[in-house]
Design a protein around this motif. Structure first.
Motif, short mmCIF file in Angstrom:
data_model
loop_
_atom_site.label_atom_id
_atom_site.label_comp_id
_atom_site.label_asym_id
_atom_site.label_seq_id
_atom_site.Cartn_x
_atom_site.Cartn_y
_atom_site.Cartn_z
N LEU A 11 16.06 -4.79 -58.51
CA LEU A 11 17.21 -4.36 -57.70
C LEU A 11 17.06 -2.92 -57.24
CD1 LEU A 11 20.24 -5.92 -59.62
CD2 LEU A 11 19.25 -6.67 -57.46
N ALA A 12 16.52 -2.06 -58.11
CA ALA A 12 16.35 -0.66 -57.74
C ALA A 12 15.35 -0.53 -56.60
CB ALA A 12 15.87 0.14 -58.96
N VAL A 13 14.25 -1.28 -56.66
CA VAL A 13 13.25 -1.22 -55.60
C VAL A 13 13.82 -1.76 -54.30
CG1 VAL A 13 11.03 -2.14 -54.83
CG2 VAL A 13 11.29 -1.33 -57.17
N GLN A 14 14.55 -2.89 -54.38
CA GLN A 14 15.14 -3.46 -53.18
C GLN A 14 16.15 -2.51 -52.55
OE1 GLN A 14 16.70 -7.20 -54.51
NE2 GLN A 14 14.73 -8.27 -54.31
N GLU A 15 16.96 -1.87 -53.38
CA GLU A 15 17.95 -0.93 -52.86
C GLU A 15 17.28 0.27 -52.21
OE1 GLU A 15 21.77 1.69 -54.45
OE2 GLU A 15 20.72 0.31 -55.78
N ARG A 16 16.17 0.72 -52.80
CA ARG A 16 15.48 1.89 -52.27
C ARG A 16 14.91 1.63 -50.89
NH1 ARG A 16 10.12 4.69 -55.06
NH2 ARG A 16 9.77 6.25 -53.42
N PHE A 17 14.37 0.41 -50.68
CA PHE A 17 13.70 0.12 -49.43
C PHE A 17 14.52 -0.79 -48.51
CE2 PHE A 17 10.24 1.11 -52.39
CZ PHE A 17 9.57 2.06 -51.68
N ALA A 18 15.78 -1.02 -48.84
CA ALA A 18 16.59 -1.93 -48.04
C ALA A 18 16.77 -1.42 -46.63
CB ALA A 18 17.95 -2.15 -48.71
N ASP A 19 16.92 -0.12 -46.46
CA ASP A 19 17.17 0.46 -45.15
C ASP A 19 15.91 0.97 -44.47
OD1 ASP A 19 19.88 -0.03 -45.51
OD2 ASP A 19 20.22 1.91 -46.49
N ALA A 20 14.77 0.82 -45.10
CA ALA A 20 13.52 1.30 -44.50
C ALA A 20 13.16 0.43 -43.29
CB ALA A 20 12.38 1.26 -45.52
N PRO A 21 12.85 1.04 -42.15
CA PRO A 21 12.53 0.25 -40.96
C PRO A 21 11.20 -0.48 -41.10
CG PRO A 21 12.14 2.59 -40.55
CD PRO A 21 12.80 2.49 -41.90
N ARG A 22 11.07 -1.55 -40.37
CA ARG A 22 9.84 -2.35 -40.37
C ARG A 22 8.75 -1.60 -39.60
NH1 ARG A 22 10.95 -5.36 -36.58
NH2 ARG A 22 9.24 -5.01 -35.12
N ILE A 23 7.56 -1.52 -40.20
CA ILE A 23 6.42 -0.88 -39.53
C ILE A 23 5.25 -1.85 -39.51
CG2 ILE A 23 4.78 1.03 -39.54
CD1 ILE A 23 6.88 2.75 -40.84
N ASP A 24 4.87 -2.28 -38.33
CA ASP A 24 3.79 -3.24 -38.16
C ASP A 24 2.50 -2.60 -37.67
OD1 ASP A 24 5.52 -5.32 -38.90
OD2 ASP A 24 6.22 -5.58 -36.84
N TYR A 25 2.45 -1.27 -37.71
CA TYR A 25 1.30 -0.57 -37.14
C TYR A 25 0.72 0.42 -38.15
CZ TYR A 25 3.44 -2.49 -32.97
OH TYR A 25 3.98 -3.36 -32.05
N ARG A 26 -0.56 0.63 -38.02
CA ARG A 26 -1.25 1.56 -38.92
C ARG A 26 -1.23 2.97 -38.34
NH1 ARG A 26 -6.30 2.72 -36.77
NH2 ARG A 26 -7.00 1.28 -35.14
N HIS A 27 -1.26 3.94 -39.22
CA HIS A 27 -1.39 5.33 -38.80
C HIS A 27 -2.84 5.59 -38.42
CE1 HIS A 27 -0.98 9.61 -38.58
NE2 HIS A 27 -1.75 9.82 -39.62
N THR A 28 -3.05 6.25 -37.30
CA THR A 28 -4.40 6.49 -36.83
C THR A 28 -4.69 7.98 -36.75
OG1 THR A 28 -5.96 6.18 -34.99
CG2 THR A 28 -3.63 6.39 -34.42
N GLU A 29 -5.90 8.34 -37.10
CA GLU A 29 -6.36 9.72 -36.97
C GLU A 29 -7.25 9.89 -35.73
OE1 GLU A 29 -8.28 10.78 -40.59
OE2 GLU A 29 -6.43 10.74 -41.77
N THR A 30 -7.43 8.83 -34.99
CA THR A 30 -8.31 8.86 -33.81
C THR A 30 -7.58 8.26 -32.61
OG1 THR A 30 -9.28 6.73 -34.46
CG2 THR A 30 -10.40 8.74 -35.20
N LEU A 31 -6.39 8.76 -32.32
CA LEU A 31 -5.58 8.17 -31.26
C LEU A 31 -6.27 8.27 -29.90
CD1 LEU A 31 -2.94 6.82 -30.46
CD2 LEU A 31 -1.94 9.10 -30.19
N CYS A 32 -6.95 9.36 -29.63
CA CYS A 32 -7.63 9.51 -28.34
C CYS A 32 -8.66 8.41 -28.14
CB CYS A 32 -8.31 10.88 -28.25
SG CYS A 32 -7.16 12.28 -28.24
N ARG A 33 -9.35 8.06 -29.20
CA ARG A 33 -10.36 6.99 -29.10
C ARG A 33 -9.69 5.62 -29.03
NH1 ARG A 33 -14.30 6.78 -34.04
NH2 ARG A 33 -12.50 5.71 -34.96
N ASP A 34 -8.54 5.47 -29.70
CA ASP A 34 -7.85 4.18 -29.71
C ASP A 34 -7.13 3.89 -28.41
OD1 ASP A 34 -8.65 3.68 -32.34
OD2 ASP A 34 -6.94 4.76 -33.16
N ALA A 35 -6.91 4.92 -27.59
CA ALA A 35 -6.15 4.74 -26.35
C ALA A 35 -6.92 5.36 -25.19
CB ALA A 35 -4.77 5.39 -26.48
N PRO A 36 -7.92 4.69 -24.66
CA PRO A 36 -8.74 5.28 -23.59
C PRO A 36 -8.05 5.33 -22.23
CG PRO A 36 -9.46 3.05 -24.07
CD PRO A 36 -8.43 3.38 -25.11
#
Length: 233
Positions: free
Chosen positions: A60-85
């Motif tokens: 219950l504590a874990v569910q309550e902690r992340f209940a309002d966390a938005p959905r993220i379907d994407y990875r964080h990138t350190e090479t955005l310039c290369r990923d978006a030509p």
């Protein structure tokens, strides 16, 4: 769930029975072992109740902690310039966008990455610049404030009357034109991810230098779609 009164009552009964069996004249060893053996199941039952309660409370504590966390379907990138030509934009602009600044950062609340692109200025031609920003909001839903800020360019003022919705791109996508028609901004919201692509153009000296704004906007949508697909996890 088994209540404490039931556990306590049965526990006392089992203990008393053992004492009675020990004191009975002629009580055999087999009978005494049978009575002693009643302790084991109750000890396991009591331990199971306590363990189950602890696991449930933790869940219950874990569910309550992340209940309002938005959905993220994407990875964080350190090479955005290369990923978006920006290939489609390059075709429309009749040139190749070169990246010249890449930034990124991480924090408990948000991960972000940005990249600046440009096509070198030439006299008697139109030059282009672009800025891309990807934000992953990990704690707060960005939806209520989506596309309400000034954007990433300090030089463009967006015209509210020119805003258009872009269907089929994330949860919501809007395309804004600036006053003076010298830039466009595409902003996409998808769960906790916000993508912002701004394109600006500058006319050089000479006559007949026109910009096909509709083609630029169509290229922005396609390049954004490709970027989101490449970052989806």
């Amino acid at each position: 769930m088994i209540g404490e009164p039931e556990i306590d009552g049965d526990w006392r009964t089992a203990t008393g029975s053992e004492g009675a069996a020990e004191g009975l004249p002629g009580a055999g060893e087999q009978e005494r072992e049978r009575v002693r053996g009643t302790r084991g199941p109750w000890l396991w039952a009591l331990g199971g109740v306590v363990l189950s309660s602890a696991v449930w409370a933790g869940t219950l504590a874990v569910q309550e902690r992340f209940a309002d966390a938005p959905r993220i379907d994407y990875r964080h990138t350190e090479t955005l310039c290369r990923d978006a030509p920006l290939k489609m934009l390059g075709q429309v602009a009749d040139g190749s966008f070169e990246d010249y600044e890449n930034g990124r950062g991480t924090s408990p609340a948000q991960d972000w990455a940005s990249c600046r692109f440009g096509i070198d200025y030439e006299k008697a031609s139109v030059s282009y610049g672009a800025h891309l920003l990807v934000e992953l909001h990990k704690k707060t839903d960005p939806g209520p404030e989506f596309a309400t800020g000034p954007g990433v360019s300090a030089y463009l003022r967006m015209d509210p009357g020119e805003r258009r919705q872009v269907p089929g791109l994330g949860d919501r996508a809007v395309l804004d034109r600036s006053y003076g028609a010298d830039g466009d901004r595409l902003t996409v919201l998808d769960g906790g991810a916000v993508f912002t692509l701004t394109v600006e153009w500058y006319r050089g000296e000479g006559e007949g230098l026109e910009v096909d704004v509709d083609a630029i906007e169509a290229a922005m949508v396609e390049d954004m779609r490709s970027l989101m697909a490449s970052l989806r996890r």
